[in-house]
Design a protein around this motif. Sequence first.
Motif, PDB file in Angstrom:
ATOM      1  N   MET A   1       0.862  -1.084   0.088  1.00  0.00           N
ATOM      2  CA  MET A   1      -0.111   0.043   0.123  1.00  0.00           C
ATOM      3  C   MET A   1       0.924   1.279   0.246  1.00  0.00           C
ATOM      4  SD  MET A   1      -2.995  -1.047  -0.006  1.00  0.00           S
ATOM      5  CE  MET A   1      -3.987   0.352   0.152  1.00  0.00           C
ATOM      6  N   ALA A   2       0.306   2.398  -0.486  1.00  0.00           N
ATOM      7  CA  ALA A   2       1.219   3.642  -0.586  1.00  0.00           C
ATOM      8  C   ALA A   2       1.267   4.253   0.739  1.00  0.00           C
ATOM      9  CB  ALA A   2       0.239   4.572  -1.596  1.00  0.00           C
ATOM     10  N   ARG A   3       2.419   4.842   0.833  1.00  0.00           N
ATOM     11  CA  ARG A   3       2.886   5.671   2.312  1.00  0.00           C
ATOM     12  C   ARG A   3       2.565   6.918   1.763  1.00  0.00           C
ATOM     13  NH1 ARG A   3       8.725   4.705   2.313  1.00  0.00           N
ATOM     14  NH2 ARG A   3       8.518   4.925   0.024  1.00  0.00           N
TER      15      ARG A   3
ATOM     16  N   SER B   1      -8.087   3.339   7.286  1.00  0.00           N
ATOM     17  CA  SER B   1      -9.109   2.595   7.362  1.00  0.00           C
ATOM     18  C   SER B   1      -9.270   1.899   5.844  1.00  0.00           C
ATOM     19  CB  SER B   1     -10.608   3.246   7.550  1.00  0.00           C
ATOM     20  OG  SER B   1     -10.921   4.095   6.673  1.00  0.00           O
ATOM     21  N   LEU B   2      -8.845   2.930   4.827  1.00  0.00           N
ATOM     22  CA  LEU B   2      -8.717   2.319   3.648  1.00  0.00           C
ATOM     23  C   LEU B   2      -7.318   1.308   3.099  1.00  0.00           C
ATOM     24  CD1 LEU B   2      -9.820   5.690   1.638  1.00  0.00           C
ATOM     25  CD2 LEU B   2     -11.018   3.354   2.107  1.00  0.00           C
ATOM     26  N   GLY B   3      -6.518   1.332   4.290  1.00  0.00           N
ATOM     27  CA  GLY B   3      -5.421   0.516   4.152  1.00  0.00           C
ATOM     28  C   GLY B   3      -4.028   1.280   3.977  1.00  0.00           C
ATOM     29  N   TYR B   4      -4.169   2.455   3.623  1.00  0.00           N
ATOM     30  CA  TYR B   4      -2.664   3.068   3.646  1.00  0.00           C
ATOM     31  C   TYR B   4      -2.058   3.402   4.976  1.00  0.00           C
ATOM     32  CZ  TYR B   4      -5.420   4.434  -0.436  1.00  0.00           C
ATOM     33  OH  TYR B   4      -6.087   4.295  -1.862  1.00  0.00           O
ATOM     34  N   GLN B   5      -0.589   3.703   4.643  1.00  0.00           N
ATOM     35  CA  GLN B   5       0.349   3.920   5.951  1.00  0.00           C
ATOM     36  C   GLN B   5       0.024   5.461   5.690  1.00  0.00           C
ATOM     37  OE1 GLN B   5       4.089   2.005   5.601  1.00  0.00           O
ATOM     38  NE2 GLN B   5       3.187   0.143   4.634  1.00  0.00           N
TER      39      GLN B   5
END
Length: 586
Positions: A1-3, A23-27
């Motif tokens: 996932m994108a940072r 919550s969408l999975g991004y760092q």
Amino acid sequence: MARLLVVDNDPDILDLLRIGLESLGYQVRTADSGLAALRAIEEEIPDILITDLIMPNISGEKLLKIIHAVPEWADLKTIVISGVAAEAPELRKAVPCDIYIAKGPIASTLKYLQDSITHFEQMRTICEKGRVVGADEIHSRHITRELIDFKAETDKILDHITDGICRVDTSRTVIWMNVAFSNLLERPEELILGRDLETFLHPKTRQNFDSLLENQETLAVEVEVPLASGGTRLVRARRISAPPRGDCCTTLLWQDVTDRLLSEEYYENIVESTSSLICTTDQEGFINYVSRSCRRMIGRSPQEMLGRKPWDYVADSHRDQAREQFSEILAEFLAGETPETNLWEVPVVLPNGTEIIGEVHASPFRNRANRIMGIQLALTDITARRHLEDERQALLHEVQHRVRDNLQLVASLVRISHPLHVDTRIAAVSEVFDELYLEQSFSRIKARPLLERIICLGLTTPEYRVTADVSYHVEAEFLPMRSAVPLSLIITEIMERLIPERTRRIAITVSLVAREEQLVLTITGSCPADELSSPAGGSTNSMTWHEGCPDMLEVLASQLRGTCQENTLPEGLGFTVAFAEDLLVS
């Protein structure tokens, strides 16, 4: 996932964006200011930077310019979420970002952010045409437009100021600046903002800059700035707000004084040849030049005085008066008038708390165009002169007082004296003033030379013409002037009684010694028995004194709060006069 790195100065919006994106999975990492964002990028370069546009100090626009100026960060993807997209659409063209999103409700903003991150290249292509994502879902606010216009007008004014202005935080990082400051350093703002200000200063003058930020008393310093084009520039930095403390920042004003350096050196060579302290001020009263003589005169360094006001060094009792006088004189200079007086005296406080008396001369300080820029002050230390004048006035008063008293005393003696003795008394007073002249003093006279003069005067009186052996024992070195005349008259009276008629040889002993907090004058005279003519034997001198006059010795002794005693000796006479010691010893 994108940072992701999300930047917003509103903590509530920042938390909502962080929670939604996580919550969408991004760092997700966050920063609450442009400066904090720069520090976060230095630690780790994210895949995408998401930043608000309107933020204090380093705004989103300036943050993006800084990022584009760093080669290592050139490939960083950027998204702007703007709350003023509807009010200031013109900002879109000035913002160097990949994607521009209108900040609306959090749900809509998160949806547009997810679409932009997922389909970044497609969204960037759309925004390259000047489109603002989500702009059709928000409405323009009149008050926001007014605030944006006001900020733009203020920035325009600040950018037209010829003096550089910048703000630094507690770590001395530049967080805001105007165009003049950028020109002063010969560097674009994106290479200055977010960096330690000391890196732009010459190492040998960084200590001066430390003093400006750390010492509350220091308001201005001079530093050298290495230029990108080569060479250095002399700059005067003035602190126009409090030193940085805690979360507070400080604002600095920078003036290029390089062009004035040669003229100042020439001017300084002139003023340093004078004994006065020379300083110049601007129209607000701030000192902008001080001659090096300030160390010698008032114990302070030029750096310490720069940026302060002249009356800061005046004693508290005269400070308000000095400030008012300075303001009045400056107003008269600016109005083209000549002040009634441009010379006054003030007490100046030294670092150790002592005071000197300074004479201040004020004149208009003009530039090459003959415009009055402030006031030039010349301070001369007149402490010694003033003390001498005060002492002189006191001594003159003492002389006037004593001469009046002594003349009254002599006049009284003349009225009750035999005419033959008047000249002798006047001559005795003259001896006192002759000795004062030799001593070059108004206050004291040497005791022994005075005694010798008066004794000699008594021995050479035409009425007597005697041969005498005189011995002296004098412990007092000096006599104050106020007691010298009464003492000389006492000795004259004693000498007239001491030498009987028809005596041609006599031995005289003179003693002036301290005894039990008194000073005792003893004069004795003795002669061969066959020549002695005592008062009992009917001496003309003695008969004249006892029959026609009151006891003059008692009168004269009372002038010195003393007593007189006459002693009959086997071969002559002795006189003892005791005086209060404080009247005779200086």
